[in-house]
Design a protein around this motif. Structure first.
Motif, PDB file in Angstrom:
ATOM      1  N   GLU A 151      -4.078  -1.482  -7.287  1.00  0.00           N
ATOM      2  CA  GLU A 151      -4.657  -2.143  -6.129  1.00  0.00           C
ATOM      3  C   GLU A 151      -5.138  -1.080  -5.143  1.00  0.00           C
ATOM      4  N   LYS A 152      -6.166  -1.418  -4.369  1.00  0.00           N
ATOM      5  CA  LYS A 152      -6.592  -0.486  -3.335  1.00  0.00           C
ATOM      6  C   LYS A 152      -5.762  -0.733  -2.073  1.00  0.00           C
ATOM      7  N   PRO A 153      -5.599   0.318  -1.248  1.00  0.00           N
ATOM      8  CA  PRO A 153      -6.089   1.678  -1.434  1.00  0.00           C
ATOM      9  C   PRO A 153      -5.257   2.421  -2.475  1.00  0.00           C
ATOM     10  N   LEU A 154      -5.892   3.347  -3.149  1.00  0.00           N
ATOM     11  CA  LEU A 154      -5.194   4.140  -4.145  1.00  0.00           C
ATOM     12  C   LEU A 154      -4.014   4.877  -3.526  1.00  0.00           C
ATOM     13  N   CYS A 155      -4.189   5.299  -2.279  1.00  0.00           N
ATOM     14  CA  CYS A 155      -3.150   6.028  -1.540  1.00  0.00           C
ATOM     15  C   CYS A 155      -3.591   6.096  -0.091  1.00  0.00           C
ATOM     16  N   PHE A 156      -2.975   6.939   0.718  1.00  0.00           N
ATOM     17  CA  PHE A 156      -3.281   6.980   2.143  1.00  0.00           C
ATOM     18  C   PHE A 156      -4.153   8.155   2.576  1.00  0.00           C
ATOM     19  N   THR A 157      -4.145   9.257   1.812  1.00  0.00           N
ATOM     20  CA  THR A 157      -4.881  10.445   2.244  1.00  0.00           C
ATOM     21  C   THR A 157      -5.753  10.990   1.117  1.00  0.00           C
ATOM     22  N   VAL A 158      -6.793  11.710   1.512  1.00  0.00           N
ATOM     23  CA  VAL A 158      -7.661  12.354   0.528  1.00  0.00           C
ATOM     24  C   VAL A 158      -6.875  13.350  -0.315  1.00  0.00           C
ATOM     25  N   ALA A 159      -5.943  14.067   0.313  1.00  0.00           N
ATOM     26  CA  ALA A 159      -5.136  15.039  -0.436  1.00  0.00           C
ATOM     27  C   ALA A 159      -4.350  14.353  -1.544  1.00  0.00           C
ATOM     28  N   GLU A 160      -3.760  13.201  -1.234  1.00  0.00           N
ATOM     29  CA  GLU A 160      -3.029  12.455  -2.262  1.00  0.00           C
ATOM     30  C   GLU A 160      -3.974  11.983  -3.363  1.00  0.00           C
ATOM     31  N   ALA A 161      -5.147  11.471  -2.983  1.00  0.00           N
ATOM     32  CA  ALA A 161      -6.105  10.986  -3.975  1.00  0.00           C
ATOM     33  C   ALA A 161      -6.573  12.107  -4.887  1.00  0.00           C
ATOM     34  N   GLU A 162      -6.801  13.277  -4.324  1.00  0.00           N
ATOM     35  CA  GLU A 162      -7.221  14.416  -5.143  1.00  0.00           C
ATOM     36  C   GLU A 162      -6.119  14.847  -6.100  1.00  0.00           C
ATOM     37  N   GLU A 163      -4.869  14.717  -5.669  1.00  0.00           N
ATOM     38  CA  GLU A 163      -3.749  15.031  -6.564  1.00  0.00           C
ATOM     39  C   GLU A 163      -3.715  14.058  -7.744  1.00  0.00           C
ATOM     40  N   LEU A 164      -3.937  12.781  -7.456  1.00  0.00           N
ATOM     41  CA  LEU A 164      -3.950  11.786  -8.530  1.00  0.00           C
ATOM     42  C   LEU A 164      -5.134  12.012  -9.470  1.00  0.00           C
ATOM     43  N   LYS A 165      -6.268  12.371  -8.918  1.00  0.00           N
ATOM     44  CA  LYS A 165      -7.434  12.661  -9.756  1.00  0.00           C
ATOM     45  C   LYS A 165      -7.151  13.838 -10.679  1.00  0.00           C
ATOM     46  N   ALA A 166      -6.545  14.885 -10.142  1.00  0.00           N
ATOM     47  CA  ALA A 166      -6.222  16.059 -10.957  1.00  0.00           C
ATOM     48  C   ALA A 166      -5.251  15.695 -12.078  1.00  0.00           C
ATOM     49  N   LEU A 167      -4.261  14.878 -11.774  1.00  0.00           N
ATOM     50  CA  LEU A 167      -3.300  14.444 -12.791  1.00  0.00           C
ATOM     51  C   LEU A 167      -3.986  13.622 -13.875  1.00  0.00           C
ATOM     52  N   SER A 168      -4.866  12.705 -13.471  1.00  0.00           N
ATOM     53  CA  SER A 168      -5.532  11.855 -14.454  1.00  0.00           C
ATOM     54  C   SER A 168      -6.438  12.665 -15.361  1.00  0.00           C
ATOM     55  N   GLU A 169      -7.119  13.632 -14.795  1.00  0.00           N
ATOM     56  CA  GLU A 169      -8.029  14.454 -15.601  1.00  0.00           C
ATOM     57  C   GLU A 169      -7.256  15.386 -16.518  1.00  0.00           C
ATOM     58  N   ALA A 170      -6.160  15.949 -16.022  1.00  0.00           N
ATOM     59  CA  ALA A 170      -5.355  16.854 -16.847  1.00  0.00           C
ATOM     60  C   ALA A 170      -4.747  16.127 -18.034  1.00  0.00           C
ATOM     61  N   GLY A 171      -4.347  14.887 -17.815  1.00  0.00           N
ATOM     62  CA  GLY A 171      -3.714  14.116 -18.881  1.00  0.00           C
ATOM     63  C   GLY A 171      -4.664  13.260 -19.683  1.00  0.00           C
ATOM     64  N   ASN A 213       0.797  -1.231   0.000  1.00  0.00           N
ATOM     65  CA  ASN A 213       0.000   0.000   0.000  1.00  0.00           C
ATOM     66  C   ASN A 213       0.828   1.278   0.000  1.00  0.00           C
ATOM     67  N   ASN A 214       1.924   1.275   0.744  1.00  0.00           N
ATOM     68  CA  ASN A 214       2.679   2.522   0.920  1.00  0.00           C
ATOM     69  C   ASN A 214       3.373   2.992  -0.350  1.00  0.00           C
ATOM     70  N   THR A 215       3.413   2.160  -1.382  1.00  0.00           N
ATOM     71  CA  THR A 215       4.063   2.541  -2.640  1.00  0.00           C
ATOM     72  C   THR A 215       3.078   3.032  -3.696  1.00  0.00           C
ATOM     73  N   HIS A 216       1.783   2.854  -3.466  1.00  0.00           N
ATOM     74  CA  HIS A 216       0.798   3.102  -4.520  1.00  0.00           C
ATOM     75  C   HIS A 216       0.823   4.542  -5.020  1.00  0.00           C
ATOM     76  N   PHE A 217       0.844   5.489  -4.110  1.00  0.00           N
ATOM     77  CA  PHE A 217       0.765   6.888  -4.527  1.00  0.00           C
ATOM     78  C   PHE A 217       1.937   7.282  -5.421  1.00  0.00           C
ATOM     79  N   ALA A 218       3.160   6.965  -4.990  1.00  0.00           N
ATOM     80  CA  ALA A 218       4.338   7.376  -5.758  1.00  0.00           C
ATOM     81  C   ALA A 218       4.357   6.732  -7.134  1.00  0.00           C
ATOM     82  N   ILE A 219       4.008   5.443  -7.209  1.00  0.00           N
ATOM     83  CA  ILE A 219       4.040   4.742  -8.504  1.00  0.00           C
ATOM     84  C   ILE A 219       2.932   5.259  -9.405  1.00  0.00           C
TER      85      ILE A 219
END
Length: 387
Positions: free
Chosen positions: A111-131, A91-97
């Motif tokens: 795999e879940k969890p996508l990451c550990f915090t809502v802030a991290e998840a929102e960052e990933l969402k923003a990246l996915s939408e931008a790209g 789990n602890n590697t998901h966000f960085a990868i």
């Protein structure tokens, strides 16, 4: 069910190497419908072992990489480089990868969890939408056909007004300190690797997501959670938790998340209670859905039958009467991931706007739910506004 007609998506894995049960499930599911083609991988923290495993899978040795960063950089330079990657690591590697993959323009299945915090998840969402990239989360039970039947029944009013949602994923395999002898379990009860929770994130988010699929119109208003470490060495992480929830329409829910339900094989059940009828699904009997109309005999609906709603028959592979299981459910999920990725490549099938799959929002909501549960439990099991 029809096989993909377009070129398979060039796909890689991070993690999921030799001896990994979940890695095998990913590969079996992704390759089943010719939607994905495994062309590269960084399968193991041990570079030599990972390279050898990639070769055993039939990969070009040059594309069996020592680590994900090397793979993303090298594949970006190839005209036939990877387009998507699955992450099957602790789990602890998901966000960085996941972040690195999105920054390299890749679609991600994590795999879940996508990451550990809502802030991290929102960052990933923003990246996915931008790209314009898809992020899928492997809530694999959502690929069972009867979940789509349940969703259609709720939408069509077969249950009436939804009143009560009763959810559980409570198995017994960790009712003792099995992690003392099992390294593959040990990291799950270590906050450094598992994050802020054990069973809330590991099993509780599965029925939570199923409820979100079946009941997309219901939104959590507030919740209250208590959690315990019955195997004391697991503290501060819980091996049992009970969460009560209130929805914005007045309906209520509870989720029992547990790894210490001694004697239970799996114990994932979803029961939806309406004003006219109830439905219940149990993942140990995934081909059936119980339909219980007040005042009438219980009806058992069977997978693959013509009396089901069309949405429940889209993913049918072998017809009624033949049992399907977890590998088929994951294959259905990977096919949906592939269809969603295909939509960004200009080959979207008709009806893509109705395609239901656990995307970045599902991953974000899973993280949000765990964060709120931990906040409630750590404050003494108080009601908290869902935020």
């Amino acid at each position: 069910m029809t096989e993909a007609k377009n070129r398979p998506i060039r796909w890689a894995m991070v993690g999921g190497g030799r001896g990994s049960q979940i890695g095998s499930i990913h590969r079996s599911a992704a390759l089943r419908d010719n939607t994905f083609e495994l062309v590269a991988g960084a399968f193991d923290i041990d570079a030599a072992r990972g390279r050898a495993f990639g070769v055993d899978l039939g990969l070009d040795p040059a594309r069996s990489y020592a680590d994900y960063a090397t793979m993303f950089a090298a594949e970006a330079k190839r005209p036939d480089g990877i387009e998507a990657v699955s992450i099957a690591t602790p789990n602890n590697t998901h966000f960085a990868i996941c972040k690195a993959a999105l920054e390299h323009g890749l679609h991600v299945i994590c795999e879940k969890p996508l990451c550990f915090t809502v802030a991290e998840a929102e960052e990933l969402k923003a990246l996915s939408e931008a790209g314009g990239r898809i992020v899928g989360v492997t809530y694999g039970y959502a690929g069972h056909q009867m979940i789509e039947q349940a969703r259609a029944m709720v939408r069509n009013g077969d249950l009436g007004e939804i009143r009560i949602v009763n959810l559980q994923f409570a198995h017994g395999f960790h009712s003792a300190a099995v992690e003392e002898q099992n390294p593959s379990t040990r990291w799950r009860v270590d906050p450094k690797f598992a994050g802020p929770s054990y069973v809330l994130g590991d099993v509780g988010t599965h029925p939570l997501y199923l409820s979100e699929v079946i009941l997309p119109h219901l939104k959590i208003k507030r919740l209250m959670c208590v959690r315990q470490s019955f195997v004391k060495s697991r503290a501060p992480l819980e091996d049992n938790a009970v969460t009560l929830m209130e929805y914005d329409n007045g309906a209520i829910a509870n989720i029992w998340s547990s790894a210490v339900n001694a004697g239970s094989m799996h114990g994932q059940k979803v029961r939806i209670v309406g004003s006219k009828a109830s439905i219940e699904w149990w993942d140990e009997w995934p081909n059936q859905l119980s339909f219980e109309i007040q005042g009438e005999p219980v009806r058992i609906l069977e997978r693959g039958m013509d009396y089901l709603y069309p949405q429940a028959r889209i993913d049918d592979r072998i017809g009624g009467g033949h049992p399907e299981g977890l590998f088929e459910a994951w294959a259905n999920l990977y096919r949906r991931f592939g269809l969603a990725i295909g939509g960004t490549r200009g080959v979207a099938p008709e009806g893509l706007e109705d395609l239901v799959f656990p995307g970045v929002d599902a991953g974000l909501e899973g993280v949000r739910w765990v964060e709120n549960c931990v906040r409630s439990a750590d404050a003494g099991g108080i009601w908290v506004e869902y935020s």
